[in-house]
Design a protein around this motif. Structure first.
Motif, PDB file in Angstrom:
ATOM      1  N   THR A 125      19.656   9.897  47.144  1.00  0.00           N
ATOM      2  CA  THR A 125      20.250   9.470  48.330  1.00  0.00           C
ATOM      3  C   THR A 125      19.658  10.234  49.542  1.00  0.00           C
ATOM      4  OG1 THR A 125      21.962   8.740  47.290  1.00  0.00           O
ATOM      5  CG2 THR A 125      22.455   8.772  49.647  1.00  0.00           C
ATOM      6  N   PHE A 126      19.669  11.568  49.673  1.00  0.00           N
ATOM      7  CA  PHE A 126      19.333  12.264  50.686  1.00  0.00           C
ATOM      8  C   PHE A 126      17.900  12.064  51.131  1.00  0.00           C
ATOM      9  CE2 PHE A 126      17.212  16.305  52.235  1.00  0.00           C
ATOM     10  CZ  PHE A 126      17.912  16.436  53.464  1.00  0.00           C
ATOM     11  N   LEU A 193      21.440  13.040  64.846  1.00  0.00           N
ATOM     12  CA  LEU A 193      22.507  13.946  64.346  1.00  0.00           C
ATOM     13  C   LEU A 193      23.642  13.147  63.244  1.00  0.00           C
ATOM     14  CD1 LEU A 193      23.334  16.467  66.875  1.00  0.00           C
ATOM     15  CD2 LEU A 193      21.594  16.588  65.099  1.00  0.00           C
ATOM     16  N   CYS A 194      23.916  11.844  64.006  1.00  0.00           N
ATOM     17  CA  CYS A 194      24.924  11.015  63.456  1.00  0.00           C
ATOM     18  C   CYS A 194      24.299  10.409  62.194  1.00  0.00           C
ATOM     19  CB  CYS A 194      25.042   9.753  64.254  1.00  0.00           C
ATOM     20  SG  CYS A 194      26.199  10.190  65.902  1.00  0.00           S
ATOM     21  N   ASN A 195      22.986  10.141  61.993  1.00  0.00           N
ATOM     22  CA  ASN A 195      22.720   9.994  60.444  1.00  0.00           C
ATOM     23  C   ASN A 195      22.888  10.695  59.756  1.00  0.00           C
ATOM     24  OD1 ASN A 195      20.631   7.205  60.719  1.00  0.00           O
ATOM     25  ND2 ASN A 195      20.653   8.074  62.546  1.00  0.00           N
ATOM     26  N   TYR A 199      25.507  10.366  56.544  1.00  0.00           N
ATOM     27  CA  TYR A 199      25.321  10.697  55.243  1.00  0.00           C
ATOM     28  C   TYR A 199      26.057  11.869  54.408  1.00  0.00           C
ATOM     29  CZ  TYR A 199      22.847  13.394  51.384  1.00  0.00           C
ATOM     30  OH  TYR A 199      22.640  13.959  50.182  1.00  0.00           O
ATOM     31  N   ASP A 200      26.549  12.878  55.276  1.00  0.00           N
ATOM     32  CA  ASP A 200      27.299  14.062  54.765  1.00  0.00           C
ATOM     33  C   ASP A 200      28.639  13.435  54.171  1.00  0.00           C
ATOM     34  OD1 ASP A 200      25.662  15.974  55.107  1.00  0.00           O
ATOM     35  OD2 ASP A 200      26.323  16.486  57.038  1.00  0.00           O
TER      36      ASP A 200
END
Length: 222
Positions: A125-126, A193-195, A199-200
């Motif tokens: 996924t990462f 950064l939002c992407n 994901y986090d």
């Protein structure tokens, strides 16, 4: 008689929105009328109910800007520079790994960004998120960082120099600041950064995309 005081803090508005929606649902369940709780008149929360067609449109617009890493965001100047540096360090590290594989003859840069077949689901996924980010809306940023890494200007090199004491903090800070500014000019912004942040917390565009690559067998990472 109660009067709710709500600030402009996003977290408080989200709480008010959730309460407004629950009150509406409570009225619909108990009295057959979502307005029966009097949320608009007595509590003044009706204006905060964002779970509607307009809220959905606003969310879609916001996510579209994030997925496309739109260059303009009202929050660009509101984020601490350290968060940008951490994101840039992560991007540099990911690209450095792919470049190392390319130098060993284990595929091209883009091929080495693709997840391995035997990666864990989390790793896949990462790596998928980074693949679509760096080969999609952030191609210019990726190309800029690849050049920097090949010229020995990757952030990983600077942090290693700081850790082993080969350079002092002031000289390293000046170099990191220069790379940070270069990255901003190449497309690093709040939406990038939002992407990473989405994901986090388990939200990404990956599940909405059909893979444009095939998995590859695991190769020994040196």
């Amino acid at each position: 008689l109660y009067k709710f005081l709500i600030s402009d803090v996003g977290g408080e508005k989200r709480f008010a929105s959730a309460v407004a929606k629950r009150l509406a649902l409570l009225g619909a369940l108990t009295q057959g009328d979502r307005r029966a709780t009097g949320s608009a008149n007595s509590l003044g929360l009706n204006a905060f109910d964002m779970d509607n067609q307009y809220g959905s449109r606003a969310l879609q617009t916001m996510l579209r800007e994030i997925w496309n890493c739109a260059s303009e965001s009202p929050l660009d100047g509101e984020v601490d520079d350290g968060l940008y540096v951490e994101a840039l360090k992560m991007i540099d590290g990911h690209l450095k790994e792919a470049l190392d594989g390319e130098e060993r003859g284990e595929g091209t840069l883009e091929e080495n960004l693709v997840p391995f077949d035997d990666d864990t689901e989390g790793e896949k996924t990462f790596r998928s998120m980074m693949y679509h980010l760096l080969t999609g809306p952030c191609q210019k940023l990726a190309a800029s960082r690849v050049t920097a890494i090949r010229e020995g200007r990757g952030l990983g090199v600077y942090f290693e120099s700081l850790a082993d004491g080969s350079e002092d903090k002031e000289s390293i800070k000046a170099k990191i600041d220069a790379e940070f500014k270069s990255a901003l000019d190449a497309g690093l912004n709040f939406n990038v950064l939002c992407n990473i942040w989405l994901y986090d917390v388990g939200i990404s565009k990956i599940e909405l995309l059909k893979p444009t690559y095939h998995g590859r067998k695991k190769k020994e990472r040196r």
